[in-house]
Write an enzyme that holds these catalytic residues in place. Structure first.
Site, mmCIF file in Angstrom:
data_model
loop_
_atom_site.group_PDB
_atom_site.id
_atom_site.type_symbol
_atom_site.label_atom_id
_atom_site.label_comp_id
_atom_site.label_asym_id
_atom_site.label_seq_id
_atom_site.Cartn_x
_atom_site.Cartn_y
_atom_site.Cartn_z
ATOM 1 N N THR A 6 42.963 76.741 31.210
ATOM 2 C CA THR A 6 42.820 75.527 30.407
ATOM 3 C C THR A 6 42.986 75.801 28.923
ATOM 4 O O THR A 6 43.713 75.091 28.228
ATOM 5 C CB THR A 6 41.443 74.879 30.662
ATOM 6 O OG1 THR A 6 41.285 74.642 32.064
ATOM 7 C CG2 THR A 6 41.321 73.557 29.908
ATOM 8 N N THR A 45 43.296 78.848 25.607
ATOM 9 C CA THR A 45 43.613 80.199 25.160
ATOM 10 C C THR A 45 42.779 80.490 23.920
ATOM 11 O O THR A 45 42.776 79.715 22.967
ATOM 12 C CB THR A 45 45.109 80.339 24.832
ATOM 13 O OG1 THR A 45 45.866 80.183 26.041
ATOM 14 C CG2 THR A 45 45.420 81.698 24.220
ATOM 15 N N ASP A 94 40.423 88.697 32.936
ATOM 16 C CA ASP A 94 39.300 88.237 32.112
ATOM 17 C C ASP A 94 37.967 88.733 32.645
ATOM 18 O O ASP A 94 37.049 89.053 31.877
ATOM 19 C CB ASP A 94 39.306 86.710 32.012
ATOM 20 C CG ASP A 94 39.316 86.016 33.377
ATOM 21 O OD1 ASP A 94 39.735 86.645 34.374
ATOM 22 O OD2 ASP A 94 38.923 84.835 33.447
ATOM 23 N N THR A 115 37.600 77.553 33.292
ATOM 24 C CA THR A 115 38.151 76.607 34.265
ATOM 25 C C THR A 115 37.437 76.781 35.599
ATOM 26 O O THR A 115 37.087 75.808 36.275
ATOM 27 C CB THR A 115 39.661 76.829 34.428
ATOM 28 O OG1 THR A 115 40.284 76.740 33.144
ATOM 29 C CG2 THR A 115 40.261 75.791 35.354
#
Length: 254
Positions: free
Chosen positions: A10, A12, A109, A132
């Site tokens: 969604t 950055t 991540d 997200t």
């Protein structure tokens, strides 16, 4: 300076480090349709607004869960910063054993968050990232990545409710005055906030029951402060944990 880029589904998040100091950070929408020129111009504008000189960027490190954007971002870095970026991925030196059935399945991540959290706290940990998807990543007291849980994110739940229940509006994600809502908006907010807090606390309790050492629970992501303010299990909030992890991994792989 180091430019760290965390590409989510969604949003950055971008950060500029001068040594170990995070000088500036921004959050922009992740767009599959932007060209590398558009990304480059956007970053140049952000740098200009912060009084930063793009020529001072000596390296770029990227963690992305959106594979189609890899080429676009690489070309942007080469053309606008004259630097080939380092991508977080298999084969990178993390300093952390990944005890997953297939380590390649662990999102970049999640690895970055785990590395940053253990580097800072050096104890058994659960890292909760409100993106997200809401992810739970478990690190042992010895610094091993043990695995975790993945749940639908808060935004996904809000979208699904508004889309599937035609009479229910999309509301701001905010803490209501009470868990007992007195109107439709407050009732939806109560369900979202306290429902997610219940999920977080419940999963963290189950994880703690499976571990030999009680873990510290750390939250990150844009909505982390709101959830942490209500949660009984979250004891630390670091909204820039992923950027810090990118900085650490860049140092370990130079």
């Amino acid at each position: 300076m180091l430019l760290a880029i965390d590409v989510g589904n969604t949003n950055t998040t971008l950060g500029v480090y001068d040594g170990a100091v995070l000088r500036r950070h921004w959050r922009v929408e992740t767009s599959h349709t932007r060209t590398y020129d558009e990304y480059g111009i956007l970053l140049r504008q952000l740098f200009a607004s912060a009084g930063l000189e793009p020529a001072r960027v000596s390296a770029v490190v990227i963690a992305s869960v959106v594979p189609p954007l890899a080429f676009t971002l690489e070309q942007m870095c080469v053309r606008y910063f004259d630097r080939k970026p380092m991508f977080v991925g298999p084969g990178m030196k993390t300093g952390m054993p990944i005890l997953y059935e297939n380590p390649r399945e662990v999102g970049a991540d999640r690895v970055v968050n785990a590395v940053a959290a253990y580097e800072r706290w050096r104890c058994a940990l659960v890292v909760v990232d409100f993106g997200t998807a809401t992810t739970f990543d478990v690190i042992s007291a010895k610094g091993e990545y043990l695995g975790g849980a993945i749940c639908p994110g808060i935004g996904i739940s809000m979208d699904a409710l508004a889309r599937s229940a035609s009479k229910l509006p999309r509301v701001e994600f905010a803490k209501p005055p009470s868990v007992v809502g007195k109107n439709t908006v407050a009732s939806i907010q109560a369900g979202l906030v306290y429902g997610y807090v219940g999920m977080v606390d419940g999963i963290c309790a189950q994880i703690a029951a499976e571990l030999a050492t009680p873990p510290k629970v750390v939250a990150t992501g844009g909505l982390a402060p709101l959830i942490a303010g209500v949660s009984r299990s979250i004891t630390e909030v670091d909204e820039h944990l992923t950027l810090e992890g990118l900085r650490i991994l860049h140092e370990r792989n130079r």
